[in-house]
Design an enzyme around this catalytic site. Structure first.
Site, PDB file in Angstrom:
ATOM      1  N   ARG A  48      -1.353  -2.513 -18.553  1.00  0.00           N
ATOM      2  CA  ARG A  48      -2.530  -1.644 -18.579  1.00  0.00           C
ATOM      3  C   ARG A  48      -2.381  -0.569 -17.512  1.00  0.00           C
ATOM      4  O   ARG A  48      -2.380  -0.873 -16.321  1.00  0.00           O
ATOM      5  CB  ARG A  48      -3.803  -2.447 -18.340  1.00  0.00           C
ATOM      6  CG  ARG A  48      -3.919  -3.705 -19.164  1.00  0.00           C
ATOM      7  CD  ARG A  48      -5.321  -4.278 -19.173  1.00  0.00           C
ATOM      8  NE  ARG A  48      -6.138  -3.502 -20.062  1.00  0.00           N
ATOM      9  CZ  ARG A  48      -6.146  -3.663 -21.391  1.00  0.00           C
ATOM     10  NH1 ARG A  48      -5.416  -4.594 -21.958  1.00  0.00           N
ATOM     11  NH2 ARG A  48      -6.892  -2.898 -22.154  1.00  0.00           N
ATOM     12  N   ASP A  80      -5.002  13.719 -25.497  1.00  0.00           N
ATOM     13  CA  ASP A  80      -5.097  12.325 -25.061  1.00  0.00           C
ATOM     14  C   ASP A  80      -4.466  11.476 -26.170  1.00  0.00           C
ATOM     15  O   ASP A  80      -5.068  11.280 -27.215  1.00  0.00           O
ATOM     16  CB  ASP A  80      -6.571  11.978 -24.852  1.00  0.00           C
ATOM     17  CG  ASP A  80      -6.797  10.507 -24.521  1.00  0.00           C
ATOM     18  OD1 ASP A  80      -5.825   9.726 -24.554  1.00  0.00           O
ATOM     19  OD2 ASP A  80      -7.959  10.143 -24.238  1.00  0.00           O
ATOM     20  N   GLU A 132      -0.326   4.800  -0.700  1.00  0.00           N
ATOM     21  CA  GLU A 132      -1.064   6.048  -0.937  1.00  0.00           C
ATOM     22  C   GLU A 132      -0.143   7.246  -0.706  1.00  0.00           C
ATOM     23  O   GLU A 132       0.623   7.274   0.255  1.00  0.00           O
ATOM     24  CB  GLU A 132      -2.259   6.144   0.009  1.00  0.00           C
ATOM     25  CG  GLU A 132      -3.389   5.202  -0.388  1.00  0.00           C
ATOM     26  CD  GLU A 132      -4.534   5.225   0.613  1.00  0.00           C
ATOM     27  OE1 GLU A 132      -4.355   5.726   1.727  1.00  0.00           O
ATOM     28  OE2 GLU A 132      -5.609   4.727   0.248  1.00  0.00           O
ATOM     29  N   LYS A 192      -1.238   0.413 -25.196  1.00  0.00           N
ATOM     30  CA  LYS A 192      -1.591   0.307 -26.620  1.00  0.00           C
ATOM     31  C   LYS A 192      -0.283   0.300 -27.421  1.00  0.00           C
ATOM     32  O   LYS A 192       0.511  -0.603 -27.241  1.00  0.00           O
ATOM     33  CB  LYS A 192      -2.571   1.417 -26.989  1.00  0.00           C
ATOM     34  CG  LYS A 192      -3.889   1.259 -26.204  1.00  0.00           C
ATOM     35  CD  LYS A 192      -4.925   2.322 -26.509  1.00  0.00           C
ATOM     36  CE  LYS A 192      -6.139   2.120 -25.613  1.00  0.00           C
ATOM     37  NZ  LYS A 192      -7.154   3.172 -25.789  1.00  0.00           N
ATOM     38  N   THR A 202      -2.593   6.076 -22.314  1.00  0.00           N
ATOM     39  CA  THR A 202      -2.545   4.734 -21.745  1.00  0.00           C
ATOM     40  C   THR A 202      -1.129   4.230 -21.975  1.00  0.00           C
ATOM     41  O   THR A 202      -0.393   4.758 -22.809  1.00  0.00           O
ATOM     42  CB  THR A 202      -3.523   3.770 -22.448  1.00  0.00           C
ATOM     43  OG1 THR A 202      -3.181   3.726 -23.838  1.00  0.00           O
ATOM     44  CG2 THR A 202      -4.968   4.218 -22.297  1.00  0.00           C
ATOM     45  N   TYR A 241       0.854  -1.193   0.000  1.00  0.00           N
ATOM     46  CA  TYR A 241       0.000   0.000   0.000  1.00  0.00           C
ATOM     47  C   TYR A 241       0.886   1.239   0.000  1.00  0.00           C
ATOM     48  O   TYR A 241       1.784   1.344   0.822  1.00  0.00           O
ATOM     49  CB  TYR A 241      -0.912   0.016   1.237  1.00  0.00           C
ATOM     50  CG  TYR A 241      -2.360  -0.030   0.820  1.00  0.00           C
ATOM     51  CD1 TYR A 241      -2.930   1.033   0.127  1.00  0.00           C
ATOM     52  CD2 TYR A 241      -3.149  -1.153   1.070  1.00  0.00           C
ATOM     53  CE1 TYR A 241      -4.244   0.974  -0.300  1.00  0.00           C
ATOM     54  CE2 TYR A 241      -4.457  -1.217   0.639  1.00  0.00           C
ATOM     55  CZ  TYR A 241      -5.006  -0.142  -0.047  1.00  0.00           C
ATOM     56  OH  TYR A 241      -6.295  -0.205  -0.483  1.00  0.00           O
TER      57      TYR A 241
HETATM   58  C1  LIG Z   1      -8.183   3.604 -24.996  1.00  0.00           C
HETATM   59  C2  LIG Z   1      -8.448   5.028 -24.787  1.00  0.00           C
HETATM   60  C3  LIG Z   1      -8.746   5.548 -23.517  1.00  0.00           C
HETATM   61  C4  LIG Z   1      -9.121   4.696 -22.341  1.00  0.00           C
HETATM   62  O1  LIG Z   1      -8.277   3.840 -21.852  1.00  0.00           O
HETATM   63  P1  LIG Z   1      -8.722   2.676 -20.858  1.00  0.00           P
HETATM   64  O2  LIG Z   1      -7.434   2.225 -20.361  1.00  0.00           O
HETATM   65  O3  LIG Z   1      -9.488   1.702 -21.663  1.00  0.00           O
HETATM   66  O4  LIG Z   1      -9.578   3.305 -19.801  1.00  0.00           O
HETATM   67  C5  LIG Z   1      -8.857   6.914 -23.374  1.00  0.00           C
HETATM   68  N1  LIG Z   1      -8.689   7.740 -24.422  1.00  0.00           N
HETATM   69  C6  LIG Z   1      -8.451   7.277 -25.660  1.00  0.00           C
HETATM   70  C7  LIG Z   1      -8.291   8.251 -26.760  1.00  0.00           C
HETATM   71  C8  LIG Z   1      -8.336   5.912 -25.879  1.00  0.00           C
HETATM   72  O5  LIG Z   1      -8.121   5.474 -27.123  1.00  0.00           O
END
Ligand SMILES: *Cc1c(COP(=O)(O)O)cnc(C)c1O
Length: 416
Positions: A235, A199, A55, A229, A226, A53
């Site tokens: 993740r 993003d 935090e 990807k 993220t 933990y």
């Molecule tokens: C995949 C994605 C997310 C979300 O990611 P998660 O890990 O699935 O919550 C947010 N923004 C964009 C543009 C994405 O392609």
């Protein structure tokens, strides 16, 4: 992977893991948001950091025993800074959507006006879709793509920004195959005094691999991504910011604003993935992802497919299936029966409802990690084309699946 303990303690779970390993190895993964992490990343995820933990943040934790956790979290942050050139980084958000939530929570008040890309034009649920928390909490105005060109028109973004004077502009996408004009986005945000938020969940690996330009260098105030990807990590998520005041607000929003204890085993694995992304091989990888994507798109066009915007600059493409005798969902299911995974997708101004979309999205990050190149893209395009013709014929789909399996067997899945 070799498992030492599950064979003794839980054969039921082990069997499911083995089945999933086979599924991942036997088929071709064209889901644009998926990838295979290295075995090193998987090992770090399974480490004892899981037990802790922690935090708070390095040097300011609410529990004892975090000296080493502080080191691993700081290492992840330092590597991310080096890779993306950002000044401040938070590595604790549990995934992409919670990272975006933290940004909104840190920098906006409920009801504030925000400009973002529509979901059915390639945006993400967390960019203000009415069924999402973001759409319910903030007053989103949404821009889209031109239905002729399939491209975002920056003049329209500027017009909407002038008209609505948003407090924030969100630039980012899940299904858009063209370069983003980050600089123009930031200039528009500057002009109307909005926070520039990007993003880069989908393209972070291509930016890290120096194959496309990114929003950090374009001067965005805050950038999320993220890590699982194109970046090819576990993740998780990163939140990057330019100045210290914003960074402080973001940190407070993540903890204690939204989350409790961070997942330090994931943060350890993020550090490993970022270390990998800093190697020259990763630039080669991300280059090949784009080469493969352009090749696959070109081959599909020559098989008579219509691609939204007529091509791609990145790792993905959205196919408009209206000239084919099959809908996005049926086609996705038929491809799955032929051993190829993809995701149904809306197309800009889709005439059909979101549950019956007219398109499908393909991406090359996962198959490129397996080592596939242009020659394999040719084969894959051919199979995809055959499936549009035979999507109702189980026998023909099974025959394609056999060919797919033979190719797949030649390319290892890391960690299997
Ligand atoms: C995949 C994605 C997310 C979300 O990611 P998660 O890990 O699935 O919550 C947010 N923004 C964009 C543009 C994405 O392609």
């Amino acid at each position: 992977m070799d498992y030492k303990f599950l064979p003794i303690t839980d054969v039921e779970v082990l069997e499911l893991i083995k089945k999933e390993e086979r599924r991942q190895a036997d088929g071709l993964e064209l889901i644009a948001s998926e990838n295979y992490t290295s075995p090193a990343v998987l090992e770090a995820m399974a480490s004892v950091f899981q037990n802790k933990y922690s935090e708070g943040y390095a040097g300011r934790r609410y529990y004892a025993g975090n000296e080493i956790v502080d080191e691993i979290e700081t290492l992840a942050i330092e590597r991310a800074k080096k890779l993306f050139g950002a000044n401040f980084i938070n590595v604790q958000a549990l995934s992409g959507s919670p990272a975006n939530l933290a940004v909104y929570f840190a920098l906006l008040n409920p009801g504030d006006k925000v400009l973002g890309l529509k979901l059915d034009h390639g945006g993400h649920l967390s960019h203000g879709h009415p069924i999402n928390f973001t759409g319910k909490t903030y007053d989103f105005v949404q821009f889209g793509c031109n239905s002729e060109t399939g491209r975002i028109e920056m003049d329209e973004v500027e017009k909407l920004a002038r008209e609505h004077q948003p407090k924030m502009i969100v630039a980012g996408f899940s299904a858009y195959s063209r370069d983003f004009d980050w600089i123009r986005f930031r200039e528009i945000a500057d002009e109307v005094g909005a926070i520039a938020f990007a993003d880069i969940a989908h393209v972070a690996g291509l930016i890290a691999g120096k194959q496309i330009s990114g929003p950090v260098e374009a001067g965005f105030d805050v950038v999320t991504t993220t890590t699982h990807k194109t970046l090819r990590g576990p993740r998780g998520a990163l939140i990057m910011s330019k100045d210290e005041e914003v960074a402080k607000k973001i940190n407070r929003a993540v903890f204690p604003g939204i989350q409790g204890g961070p997942h330090e085993h994931i943060i350890a694995a993020i550090a490993v993935a970022l270390g990998e992304a800093l190697q020259p091989e990763f630039a080669e990888y991300s280059k090949q992802v784009i080469v493969n994507s352009k090749k696959l798109a070109g081959e599909l066009i020559s098989h008579g497919f219509k691609i939204v915007s007529d091509g791609t600059d990145n790792h993905l493409m959205v196919i408009d299936l209206q000239n084919k005798n099959v809908g996005g969902r049926e086609f996705t299911e038929a491809l799955d029966r032929a051993g190829i995974s993809a995701s149904a997708s809306t197309i800009p101004n889709d005439p059909n409802p979101p549950m019956k979309p007219s398109g499908i999205r393909f991406g090359t990050p996962a198959i490129t990690t397996r080592g596939m190149r242009e020659a394999e893209m040719e084969k894959i395009a051919e199979w995809i084309s055959r499936v549009t013709e035979d999507w109702e014929d189980s026998e023909k789909l099974a025959a394609i699946k056999k060919e797919v399996g033979e190719l797949a067997a030649k390319f290892l899945v890391p960690g299997v």
